[in-house]
Scaffold this motif. Sequence first.
Motif, PDB file in Angstrom:
ATOM      1  N   MET A 187      86.853  73.687   5.093  1.00 11.89           N
ATOM      2  CA  MET A 187      86.509  72.235   4.320  1.00 11.89           C
ATOM      3  C   MET A 187      84.849  72.961   3.735  1.00 11.89           C
ATOM      4  SD  MET A 187      88.424  70.175   7.490  1.00 11.89           S
ATOM      5  CE  MET A 187      90.126  70.495   6.792  1.00 11.89           C
ATOM      6  N   THR A 188      84.421  73.445   2.740  1.00 15.49           N
ATOM      7  CA  THR A 188      82.770  74.130   2.194  1.00 15.49           C
ATOM      8  C   THR A 188      83.060  73.065   1.353  1.00 15.49           C
ATOM      9  OG1 THR A 188      83.804  74.501   0.560  1.00 15.49           O
ATOM     10  CG2 THR A 188      83.789  75.997   2.038  1.00 15.49           C
ATOM     11  N   MET A 189      81.672  72.566   2.128  1.00 16.81           N
ATOM     12  CA  MET A 189      80.210  71.669   0.673  1.00 16.81           C
ATOM     13  C   MET A 189      80.528  71.676  -1.301  1.00 16.81           C
ATOM     14  SD  MET A 189      77.094  71.086   2.677  1.00 16.81           S
ATOM     15  CE  MET A 189      77.803  69.501   4.088  1.00 16.81           C
ATOM     16  N   PRO A 190      80.719  70.476  -1.356  1.00 16.65           N
ATOM     17  CA  PRO A 190      80.522  70.794  -2.769  1.00 16.65           C
ATOM     18  C   PRO A 190      79.751  71.443  -3.777  1.00 16.65           C
ATOM     19  CG  PRO A 190      80.307  68.416  -2.210  1.00 16.65           C
ATOM     20  CD  PRO A 190      80.544  69.766  -1.274  1.00 16.65           C
ATOM     21  N   ALA A 191      79.313  71.630  -4.572  1.00 16.54           N
ATOM     22  CA  ALA A 191      78.228  72.299  -5.800  1.00 16.54           C
ATOM     23  C   ALA A 191      77.308  70.994  -5.646  1.00 16.54           C
ATOM     24  CB  ALA A 191      78.886  72.859  -6.964  1.00 16.54           C
ATOM     25  N   ILE A 192      76.058  70.928  -5.904  1.00 21.26           N
ATOM     26  CA  ILE A 192      75.475  69.675  -5.626  1.00 21.26           C
ATOM     27  C   ILE A 192      74.773  70.105  -7.257  1.00 21.26           C
ATOM     28  CG2 ILE A 192      73.334  69.120  -4.804  1.00 21.26           C
ATOM     29  CD1 ILE A 192      76.034  69.338  -3.007  1.00 21.26           C
ATOM     30  N   MET A 193      74.452  68.658  -8.086  1.00 22.61           N
ATOM     31  CA  MET A 193      74.654  68.389  -9.374  1.00 22.61           C
ATOM     32  C   MET A 193      72.845  67.962  -8.934  1.00 22.61           C
ATOM     33  SD  MET A 193      75.240  65.170 -11.965  1.00 22.61           S
ATOM     34  CE  MET A 193      74.823  64.328 -10.630  1.00 22.61           C
ATOM     35  N   THR A 194      72.063  67.597  -7.982  1.00 22.95           N
ATOM     36  CA  THR A 194      70.833  67.183  -7.483  1.00 22.95           C
ATOM     37  C   THR A 194      69.984  67.203  -6.340  1.00 22.95           C
ATOM     38  OG1 THR A 194      68.519  66.216  -8.718  1.00 22.95           O
ATOM     39  CG2 THR A 194      71.042  64.571  -8.412  1.00 22.95           C
ATOM     40  N   VAL A 195      69.123  67.144  -5.740  1.00 17.95           N
ATOM     41  CA  VAL A 195      68.335  66.424  -4.639  1.00 17.95           C
ATOM     42  C   VAL A 195      67.433  65.957  -5.011  1.00 17.95           C
ATOM     43  CG1 VAL A 195      67.712  67.918  -2.485  1.00 17.95           C
ATOM     44  CG2 VAL A 195      68.880  69.519  -3.658  1.00 17.95           C
ATOM     45  N   ILE A 196      67.166  65.025  -4.028  1.00 20.72           N
ATOM     46  CA  ILE A 196      66.562  63.720  -4.154  1.00 20.72           C
ATOM     47  C   ILE A 196      65.064  63.406  -3.016  1.00 20.72           C
ATOM     48  CG2 ILE A 196      65.956  61.505  -4.280  1.00 20.72           C
ATOM     49  CD1 ILE A 196      69.441  62.605  -5.405  1.00 20.72           C
ATOM     50  N   ALA A 197      64.030  64.320  -3.088  1.00 22.02           N
ATOM     51  CA  ALA A 197      63.625  64.266  -2.496  1.00 22.02           C
ATOM     52  C   ALA A 197      62.934  62.850  -2.373  1.00 22.02           C
ATOM     53  CB  ALA A 197      61.985  64.888  -2.807  1.00 22.02           C
ATOM     54  N   PRO A 198      61.916  62.748  -0.948  1.00 22.93           N
ATOM     55  CA  PRO A 198      61.051  61.315  -0.142  1.00 22.93           C
ATOM     56  C   PRO A 198      59.879  61.552  -1.495  1.00 22.93           C
ATOM     57  CG  PRO A 198      61.716  63.066   1.884  1.00 22.93           C
ATOM     58  CD  PRO A 198      62.127  63.774   0.421  1.00 22.93           C
ATOM     59  N   ASP A 199      59.792  60.241  -1.206  1.00 25.86           N
ATOM     60  CA  ASP A 199      58.354  60.107  -2.313  1.00 25.86           C
ATOM     61  C   ASP A 199      56.955  59.637  -1.239  1.00 25.86           C
ATOM     62  OD1 ASP A 199      56.242  58.473  -3.817  1.00 25.86           O
ATOM     63  OD2 ASP A 199      57.439  57.555  -5.005  1.00 25.86           O
ATOM     64  N   ARG A 200      56.362  60.827  -1.040  1.00 27.20           N
ATOM     65  CA  ARG A 200      55.361  60.767   0.036  1.00 27.20           C
ATOM     66  C   ARG A 200      54.531  59.455  -0.181  1.00 27.20           C
ATOM     67  NH1 ARG A 200      58.242  63.095   3.571  1.00 27.20           N
ATOM     68  NH2 ARG A 200      59.337  65.082   2.906  1.00 27.20           N
ATOM     69  N   GLY A 201      54.219  59.401  -1.804  1.00 22.64           N
ATOM     70  CA  GLY A 201      53.005  58.539  -2.071  1.00 22.64           C
ATOM     71  C   GLY A 201      53.302  56.994  -1.101  1.00 22.64           C
ATOM     72  N   LEU A 202      54.775  56.223  -1.512  1.00 16.00           N
ATOM     73  CA  LEU A 202      55.663  55.277  -0.983  1.00 16.00           C
ATOM     74  C   LEU A 202      55.376  55.230   0.390  1.00 16.00           C
ATOM     75  CD1 LEU A 202      57.617  54.563  -4.025  1.00 16.00           C
ATOM     76  CD2 LEU A 202      55.521  53.529  -3.770  1.00 16.00           C
ATOM     77  N   ALA A 203      55.525  56.538   1.118  1.00 12.90           N
ATOM     78  CA  ALA A 203      56.297  56.671   2.811  1.00 12.90           C
ATOM     79  C   ALA A 203      55.336  55.466   3.642  1.00 12.90           C
ATOM     80  CB  ALA A 203      56.012  57.795   3.841  1.00 12.90           C
ATOM     81  N   GLN A 204      54.144  55.335   3.528  1.00 11.61           N
ATOM     82  CA  GLN A 204      53.174  54.478   3.852  1.00 11.61           C
ATOM     83  C   GLN A 204      53.591  52.629   3.974  1.00 11.61           C
ATOM     84  OE1 GLN A 204      51.582  55.266   6.756  1.00 11.61           O
ATOM     85  NE2 GLN A 204      51.817  52.719   7.433  1.00 11.61           N
ATOM     86  N   ALA A 205      53.552  52.677   2.803  1.00  9.43           N
ATOM     87  CA  ALA A 205      54.275  51.210   2.600  1.00  9.43           C
ATOM     88  C   ALA A 205      55.586  50.770   2.308  1.00  9.43           C
ATOM     89  CB  ALA A 205      54.073  51.100   0.926  1.00  9.43           C
ATOM     90  N   TYR A 206      56.601  52.045   2.547  1.00 12.35           N
ATOM     91  CA  TYR A 206      57.524  51.425   2.849  1.00 12.35           C
ATOM     92  C   TYR A 206      57.332  51.497   4.371  1.00 12.35           C
ATOM     93  CZ  TYR A 206      60.462  51.897  -0.990  1.00 12.35           C
ATOM     94  OH  TYR A 206      61.567  50.826  -2.285  1.00 12.35           O
ATOM     95  N   ALA A 207      56.684  52.390   5.272  1.00 12.85           N
ATOM     96  CA  ALA A 207      57.407  51.681   6.411  1.00 12.85           C
ATOM     97  C   ALA A 207      56.207  50.203   7.026  1.00 12.85           C
ATOM     98  CB  ALA A 207      55.747  53.555   7.674  1.00 12.85           C
ATOM     99  N   ASP A 208      55.689  50.001   6.303  1.00 10.67           N
ATOM    100  CA  ASP A 208      55.200  48.521   6.810  1.00 10.67           C
ATOM    101  C   ASP A 208      56.242  47.753   6.314  1.00 10.67           C
ATOM    102  OD1 ASP A 208      52.807  49.933   7.224  1.00 10.67           O
ATOM    103  OD2 ASP A 208      51.563  49.362   5.544  1.00 10.67           O
ATOM    104  N   GLN A 209      57.128  47.961   4.956  1.00  9.18           N
ATOM    105  CA  GLN A 209      57.870  47.114   5.052  1.00  9.18           C
ATOM    106  C   GLN A 209      59.332  46.430   5.887  1.00  9.18           C
ATOM    107  OE1 GLN A 209      57.371  44.629   2.448  1.00  9.18           O
ATOM    108  NE2 GLN A 209      58.956  44.537   1.007  1.00  9.18           N
ATOM    109  N   TYR A 210      59.340  48.198   6.051  1.00 10.87           N
ATOM    110  CA  TYR A 210      60.413  48.168   7.475  1.00 10.87           C
ATOM    111  C   TYR A 210      60.496  47.514   8.219  1.00 10.87           C
ATOM    112  CZ  TYR A 210      63.814  50.412  10.608  1.00 10.87           C
ATOM    113  OH  TYR A 210      64.349  50.730  11.548  1.00 10.87           O
ATOM    114  N   ALA A 211      59.160  47.265   9.045  1.00 10.07           N
ATOM    115  CA  ALA A 211      58.452  46.722  10.026  1.00 10.07           C
ATOM    116  C   ALA A 211      58.586  45.753   9.902  1.00 10.07           C
ATOM    117  CB  ALA A 211      56.766  47.519  10.550  1.00 10.07           C
ATOM    118  N   ARG A 212      58.192  44.740   8.493  1.00  8.65           N
ATOM    119  CA  ARG A 212      58.208  43.506   8.291  1.00  8.65           C
ATOM    120  C   ARG A 212      60.460  42.919   8.740  1.00  8.65           C
ATOM    121  NH1 ARG A 212      54.032  44.499   4.864  1.00  8.65           N
ATOM    122  NH2 ARG A 212      55.051  45.706   3.490  1.00  8.65           N
ATOM    123  N   TYR A 213      60.425  44.081   7.774  1.00  6.96           N
ATOM    124  CA  TYR A 213      62.021  43.737   7.485  1.00  6.96           C
ATOM    125  C   TYR A 213      62.452  43.458   8.718  1.00  6.96           C
ATOM    126  CZ  TYR A 213      66.970  45.188   7.341  1.00  6.96           C
ATOM    127  OH  TYR A 213      68.091  45.191   7.255  1.00  6.96           O
TER     128      TYR A 213
END
Length: 489
Positions: free
Chosen positions: A451-477
């Motif tokens: 049960m090995t993992m498959p080949a990876i096409m791409t890796v999506i990284a967090p957008d650090r520039g949006l981290a605080q804006a999303y933290a604030d939006q998540y608090a409202r959510y």
Amino acid sequence: MSAAFLGIDIGTSGVKALLIDGKGRALGDATAPAVEPTRPHPGWSEQNPADWWSATLAAIDKLSKSNPQQLSQVRGIGLSGHMHGATLLGKNDEVLRPCILWNDGRSAAECAEMEAALPTLRQLAGNIAMPGFTAPKIAWVRKHEPEIYARIAKVLLPKAYIRLLLSGEHVEDLSDAAGTLWLDVGKRDWSDQLLAVTGLTRAHMPRLVDGSAPSGHLKREFVARWGMSGDVVIAGGAGDNAAAACGIGAIRPGEGFVSLGTSGVIFVSNDTFRPNTEGAVHAFCHAIPDIWHQMGVILSAADSLNWLARMTGQKPADLAGAAETQFQGPGAEIFLPYLSGERTPHNNANARGAFVGLSQSTDPARLAQAVMEGVTFAFRDCQRVLNDAGTRIDRLLAVGGGSKSPLWLRMIATNLDMEIALPEDGDFGGALGAARLGLCAATGAAPANIMTMPAIMTVIAPDRGLAQAYADQYARYRALYPAIEEART
């Protein structure tokens, strides 16, 4: 010709059969539809087990025509199936009533009654009593259909019923059994106390095995029907999510996946049993010996975007594309994705969805962005309560139809603050996991080697520039749910 292995994935809409060789490479596959579930009353969901059996035979018969040589070399079979379904059998294994499915919500009252009758239920089962689980369904039958209840000789889950017809054995694997609410998940054994709450005993239960262990052999009539030879081993198999984990290789502690399907799942493997019932986390046995897993489950993930597509007369992919084109960060609109109630973290079958923050500027693209963000915040809720249980998540792979949206994956990576790996195109679902389990059961191969993992096409990284804006939006959510629930009561 070398040995082959067959995976059978039993779903409510149909059955998929997949052939692999000894190195896990796909040799051929076939599908067959099943008759759709019925809803005799609001909140009910039932299906005739005979429909799974007809679809199973049809799918394998198709393989016998398209891949006769490979099918003749099958040495092991694995089973995957939708969890929690209550398949009630009489003393001669006759089906007593339609199976009550995983998404049936009729037994909410029985859940409360079970927890009141056994105050230690959550500690024993490692899970909250929810209408989706099997045991509350039996409690409902006991109360409302006593003549059926009195005739129960065995209770099987959907794939165990197919196993019975294929092998003649009453057997279930631990990952699927963990979703019944009758299993002491920490001890990986039936609990006499939990069974007694619904008036049942171990005699009503199938024998337990690990998913990668043999559970029986294919009946000679089917060996002949499909041109096979010798003893064909049937593995314990797995519930659908554990099977998907086996298919994608998420079997080691800290490995998992985020599934953007009709429903949504964050799945992570654990080296110990780590329940968090306060956060409505599912804590189950894995299909692999001595491994457990946890799931945060949301009931309307990609289905939320499907709903918006129906409301606007557009296609889901077009809405996602429009949201990506105009995306500049969190919008003014917020969506609560509780269209079918919610499991993690609210455990509220009566929760309902909502849009908040609408204006004259709101258009379908902005609604689509809000829907995608709302589902993303629901995943963030799941991660939060998994962390509360002491869970370590080292790696997540993205699966499901929603993972085709780059924007949605960026949202999830940013809000979970971790990279999300997207596999190359391929079949990593329950049928592959089941076939891999069949290989292990037939050959004795170690699951870690298969049960090995498959080949990876791409890796999506967090957008650090949006981290605080999303933290604030998540608090409202997060603030909206209790306010809206208070307004509804």
